[in-house]
Design a protein around this motif. Structure first.
Motif, PDB file in Angstrom:
ATOM      1  N   THR A  29     102.049 -15.067-144.888  1.00  0.00           N
ATOM      2  CA  THR A  29     100.727 -14.471-144.811  1.00  0.00           C
ATOM      3  C   THR A  29     100.658 -13.706-143.501  1.00  0.00           C
ATOM      4  OG1 THR A  29      99.767 -16.273-146.086  1.00  0.00           O
ATOM      5  CG2 THR A  29      98.257 -14.932-144.782  1.00  0.00           C
ATOM      6  N   THR A  31      98.529 -10.653-141.005  1.00  0.00           N
ATOM      7  CA  THR A  31      97.285  -9.987-140.659  1.00  0.00           C
ATOM      8  C   THR A  31      97.626  -8.524-140.455  1.00  0.00           C
ATOM      9  OG1 THR A  31      96.441 -11.965-139.584  1.00  0.00           O
ATOM     10  CG2 THR A  31      95.393  -9.878-138.993  1.00  0.00           C
ATOM     11  N   CYS A  32      96.951  -7.662-141.175  1.00  0.00           N
ATOM     12  CA  CYS A  32      97.201  -6.229-141.078  1.00  0.00           C
ATOM     13  C   CYS A  32      96.896  -5.762-139.656  1.00  0.00           C
ATOM     14  CB  CYS A  32      96.334  -5.470-142.086  1.00  0.00           C
ATOM     15  SG  CYS A  32      96.543  -3.686-142.028  1.00  0.00           S
ATOM     16  N   GLY A  36      93.038  -5.696-139.736  1.00  0.00           N
ATOM     17  CA  GLY A  36      92.817  -7.110-139.428  1.00  0.00           C
ATOM     18  C   GLY A  36      92.687  -8.015-140.638  1.00  0.00           C
ATOM     19  N   GLY A  38      93.872 -10.081-144.077  1.00  0.00           N
ATOM     20  CA  GLY A  38      95.044 -10.863-144.439  1.00  0.00           C
ATOM     21  C   GLY A  38      95.629 -10.414-145.764  1.00  0.00           C
ATOM     22  N   CYS A  72      98.524  -3.923-144.809  1.00  0.00           N
ATOM     23  CA  CYS A  72      98.008  -4.370-146.098  1.00  0.00           C
ATOM     24  C   CYS A  72      98.112  -3.219-147.105  1.00  0.00           C
ATOM     25  CB  CYS A  72      96.564  -4.855-145.961  1.00  0.00           C
ATOM     26  SG  CYS A  72      95.356  -3.546-145.674  1.00  0.00           S
TER      27      CYS A  72
END
Length: 90
Positions: A29, A31-32, A36, A38, A72
């Motif tokens: 997982t 965080t972009c 920001g 996920g 993302c």
């Protein structure tokens, strides 16, 4: 994990870190670094990004250079579209 001589040392280290963070389903997982949010990533097998029609350069150029890891899906598509618009005509 065996080192692959075909992979540039910088990317080998990034790959090693990515593989160290996978869960029991071979996912991590993230965080972009742009928005920001996920999202999931699969550095071991087929990931959603492999189905995209484009590949971004790494490292990213110009104002995008601060994005350190994967983006993302939404941000990846937006950055790709912006880079395409900035590219000189061929």
């Amino acid at each position: 994990m065996t080192d692959d001589p075909r992979i540039h040392p910088f990317f080998a280290e990034v790959r090693k870190q990515a593989l160290a963070s996978v869960d029991e389903n071979d996912r991590r997982t993230l965080t972009c670094s742009r928005c920001g949010g996920g999202f999931g990533c699969n550095p071991v097998g087929k990931c959603w990004c492999s189905d995209e029609d484009f590949k971004l350069p790494s490292p990213l150029p110009g104002k995008f250079a601060s994005f350190g890891d994967c983006l993302c899906p939404k941000c990846l598509r937006e950055v790709a579209a912006e880079l395409k618009d900035l590219a000189p005509p061929t």
